[in-house]
Structures are given as C-alpha cells and as structure tokens.
Design a protein around this motif. Structure first.
Motif, PDB file in Angstrom:
ATOM      1  N   ALA A  36       0.830  -1.127  -0.209  1.00 51.79           N
ATOM      2  CA  ALA A  36       0.194  -0.111   0.016  1.00 51.79           C
ATOM      3  C   ALA A  36       0.865   1.323   0.091  1.00 51.79           C
ATOM      4  O   ALA A  36       1.876   1.334   0.806  1.00 51.79           O
ATOM      5  CB  ALA A  36      -0.969  -0.003   1.197  1.00 51.79           C
ATOM      6  N   TRP A  37       0.736   2.155  -0.695  1.00 51.27           N
ATOM      7  CA  TRP A  37       1.007   3.435  -0.737  1.00 51.27           C
ATOM      8  C   TRP A  37       0.610   4.182   0.494  1.00 51.27           C
ATOM      9  O   TRP A  37      -0.396   4.260   1.103  1.00 51.27           O
ATOM     10  CB  TRP A  37       0.741   4.305  -2.068  1.00 51.27           C
ATOM     11  CG  TRP A  37       0.944   3.689  -3.184  1.00 51.27           C
ATOM     12  CD1 TRP A  37       0.097   3.101  -4.332  1.00 51.27           C
ATOM     13  CD2 TRP A  37       2.212   3.197  -3.851  1.00 51.27           C
ATOM     14  NE1 TRP A  37       0.702   2.645  -5.233  1.00 51.27           N
ATOM     15  CE2 TRP A  37       1.971   2.555  -5.126  1.00 51.27           C
ATOM     16  CE3 TRP A  37       3.673   3.636  -3.330  1.00 51.27           C
ATOM     17  CZ2 TRP A  37       3.253   2.243  -5.706  1.00 51.27           C
ATOM     18  CZ3 TRP A  37       4.713   2.685  -4.225  1.00 51.27           C
ATOM     19  CH2 TRP A  37       4.340   2.360  -5.343  1.00 51.27           C
ATOM     20  N   LEU A  38       1.566   5.060   0.870  1.00 47.88           N
ATOM     21  CA  LEU A  38       1.220   5.929   2.184  1.00 47.88           C
ATOM     22  C   LEU A  38       0.977   7.400   1.939  1.00 47.88           C
ATOM     23  O   LEU A  38       0.360   7.920   2.601  1.00 47.88           O
ATOM     24  CB  LEU A  38       2.666   5.865   3.189  1.00 47.88           C
ATOM     25  CG  LEU A  38       2.886   4.442   3.695  1.00 47.88           C
ATOM     26  CD1 LEU A  38       4.117   4.448   4.398  1.00 47.88           C
ATOM     27  CD2 LEU A  38       1.722   3.667   4.442  1.00 47.88           C
ATOM     28  N   GLU A  39       1.184   7.667   0.866  1.00 46.02           N
ATOM     29  CA  GLU A  39       0.670   9.242   0.502  1.00 46.02           C
ATOM     30  C   GLU A  39       0.093   9.309  -0.962  1.00 46.02           C
ATOM     31  O   GLU A  39       0.902   9.442  -2.066  1.00 46.02           O
ATOM     32  CB  GLU A  39       1.906  10.097   0.372  1.00 46.02           C
ATOM     33  CG  GLU A  39       2.646  10.301   1.842  1.00 46.02           C
ATOM     34  CD  GLU A  39       4.213  11.055   1.752  1.00 46.02           C
ATOM     35  OE1 GLU A  39       4.907  10.924   0.885  1.00 46.02           O
ATOM     36  OE2 GLU A  39       4.197  11.906   2.730  1.00 46.02           O
ATOM     37  N   PRO A  40      -1.120   9.420  -0.908  1.00 46.63           N
ATOM     38  CA  PRO A  40      -2.210   8.983  -0.010  1.00 46.63           C
ATOM     39  C   PRO A  40      -2.060   7.352   0.269  1.00 46.63           C
ATOM     40  O   PRO A  40      -1.771   6.533  -0.593  1.00 46.63           O
ATOM     41  CB  PRO A  40      -3.598   9.502  -0.451  1.00 46.63           C
ATOM     42  CG  PRO A  40      -3.327   9.384  -2.006  1.00 46.63           C
ATOM     43  CD  PRO A  40      -1.735   9.683  -2.254  1.00 46.63           C
ATOM     44  N   ASN A  64      -2.058   4.390  11.542  1.00 48.88           N
ATOM     45  CA  ASN A  64      -0.635   4.478  11.751  1.00 48.88           C
ATOM     46  C   ASN A  64       0.122   4.915  10.695  1.00 48.88           C
ATOM     47  O   ASN A  64       1.145   5.010  10.897  1.00 48.88           O
ATOM     48  CB  ASN A  64      -0.512   2.845  12.139  1.00 48.88           C
ATOM     49  CG  ASN A  64      -0.931   2.365  13.334  1.00 48.88           C
ATOM     50  OD1 ASN A  64      -0.589   2.556  14.515  1.00 48.88           O
ATOM     51  ND2 ASN A  64      -2.026   1.415  13.126  1.00 48.88           N
ATOM     52  N   ARG A  65      -0.592   5.932  10.137  1.00 51.39           N
ATOM     53  CA  ARG A  65       0.348   6.346   8.839  1.00 51.39           C
ATOM     54  C   ARG A  65       1.322   7.220   9.192  1.00 51.39           C
ATOM     55  O   ARG A  65       2.407   7.165   8.716  1.00 51.39           O
ATOM     56  CB  ARG A  65      -0.748   7.224   7.994  1.00 51.39           C
ATOM     57  CG  ARG A  65      -0.219   7.838   6.917  1.00 51.39           C
ATOM     58  CD  ARG A  65      -1.237   8.559   6.007  1.00 51.39           C
ATOM     59  NE  ARG A  65      -0.549   9.432   4.950  1.00 51.39           N
ATOM     60  CZ  ARG A  65      -0.398  10.557   5.038  1.00 51.39           C
ATOM     61  NH1 ARG A  65      -0.887  11.345   6.121  1.00 51.39           N
ATOM     62  NH2 ARG A  65       0.304  11.295   4.239  1.00 51.39           N
ATOM     63  N   THR A  66       1.312   8.061  10.317  1.00 50.15           N
ATOM     64  CA  THR A  66       2.270   8.829  10.785  1.00 50.15           C
ATOM     65  C   THR A  66       3.607   8.045  11.198  1.00 50.15           C
ATOM     66  O   THR A  66       4.655   8.443  10.793  1.00 50.15           O
ATOM     67  CB  THR A  66       1.895   9.835  12.207  1.00 50.15           C
ATOM     68  OG1 THR A  66       0.825  10.571  11.631  1.00 50.15           O
ATOM     69  CG2 THR A  66       2.759  10.826  12.616  1.00 50.15           C
ATOM     70  N   ALA A  67       3.219   6.883  12.104  1.00 47.82           N
ATOM     71  CA  ALA A  67       4.459   6.180  12.589  1.00 47.82           C
ATOM     72  C   ALA A  67       5.046   5.617  11.430  1.00 47.82           C
ATOM     73  O   ALA A  67       6.206   5.350  11.248  1.00 47.82           O
ATOM     74  CB  ALA A  67       3.973   5.227  13.674  1.00 47.82           C
ATOM     75  N   LEU A  68       4.330   5.009  10.469  1.00 44.65           N
ATOM     76  CA  LEU A  68       4.745   4.582   9.067  1.00 44.65           C
ATOM     77  C   LEU A  68       5.548   5.320   8.520  1.00 44.65           C
ATOM     78  O   LEU A  68       6.696   4.798   8.044  1.00 44.65           O
ATOM     79  CB  LEU A  68       3.675   3.754   8.382  1.00 44.65           C
ATOM     80  CG  LEU A  68       2.980   2.610   9.128  1.00 44.65           C
ATOM     81  CD1 LEU A  68       1.698   2.242   8.293  1.00 44.65           C
ATOM     82  CD2 LEU A  68       3.790   1.360   9.303  1.00 44.65           C
ATOM     83  N   LEU A  69       5.180   6.492   8.101  1.00 44.29           N
ATOM     84  CA  LEU A  69       5.917   7.417   7.283  1.00 44.29           C
ATOM     85  C   LEU A  69       7.180   7.814   8.160  1.00 44.29           C
ATOM     86  O   LEU A  69       8.502   7.904   7.584  1.00 44.29           O
ATOM     87  CB  LEU A  69       5.041   8.847   7.363  1.00 44.29           C
ATOM     88  CG  LEU A  69       4.202   8.706   5.886  1.00 44.29           C
ATOM     89  CD1 LEU A  69       3.303   9.740   5.901  1.00 44.29           C
ATOM     90  CD2 LEU A  69       5.027   8.627   4.769  1.00 44.29           C
TER      91      LEU A  69
END
Length: 77
Positions: A36-40, A64-69
């Motif tokens: 999966a892409w994170l942004e977005p 959990n996007r912030t921690a993953l990024l």
C-alpha cells in the motif's frame, strides 16, 4: 526487511532495497500479502486478501500512517 508494526496478526514492513519508490508499506498475514502507498493511503497490489480485509488493513494503515511514514523516512534518509 524491517518490521514496523504487528497488529491483529498482520505484519507491517518494508524492504530495504526499495528507496527509489514513494513511501509504501507491505503487509503480510499467513500466505497473503499486499503493498500500500502511504501518500495517500491506497492499495498498490494484493495477493490473497479479500476486499473486506483489504479495507480493514487500509484503515489500520491510515490510523498508523504517521508512525509508518516516520519509520520510512528515518530508514531511507
């Protein structure tokens, strides 16, 4: 292959040899896998997960996007 999170039996990780791609995460459970892409947050590919499970995984990624990024940028910078 750093593992970033383990949630509900899912393993969230990235490969150390993919620094030229946009930020993304791999998720495995049993013999199923997705990227999966994170942004977005969006599905890049899926092997074996059912649609309702994909939606749940994408929700976990969003939560959990912030921690993953942060992990992505820390590892690849």
């Amino acid at each position: 292959m750093p593992t970033i999170l383990r949630i509900k039996g899912y393993r969230f990780y990235f490969y150390s040899h993919e620094p030229n791609e946009p930020p993304h995460i791999h998720v495995d459970k049993d013999s199923r896998s997705l990227k999966a892409w994170l942004e977005p947050v969006s599905l890049a590919r899926n092997i074996g997960f059912r649609p309702h499970e994909i939606n749940g995984i994408l929700k976990l990624i969003e939560e959990n996007r912030t921690a993953l990024l942060e992990a992505w940028h820390e590892y690849f910078s």
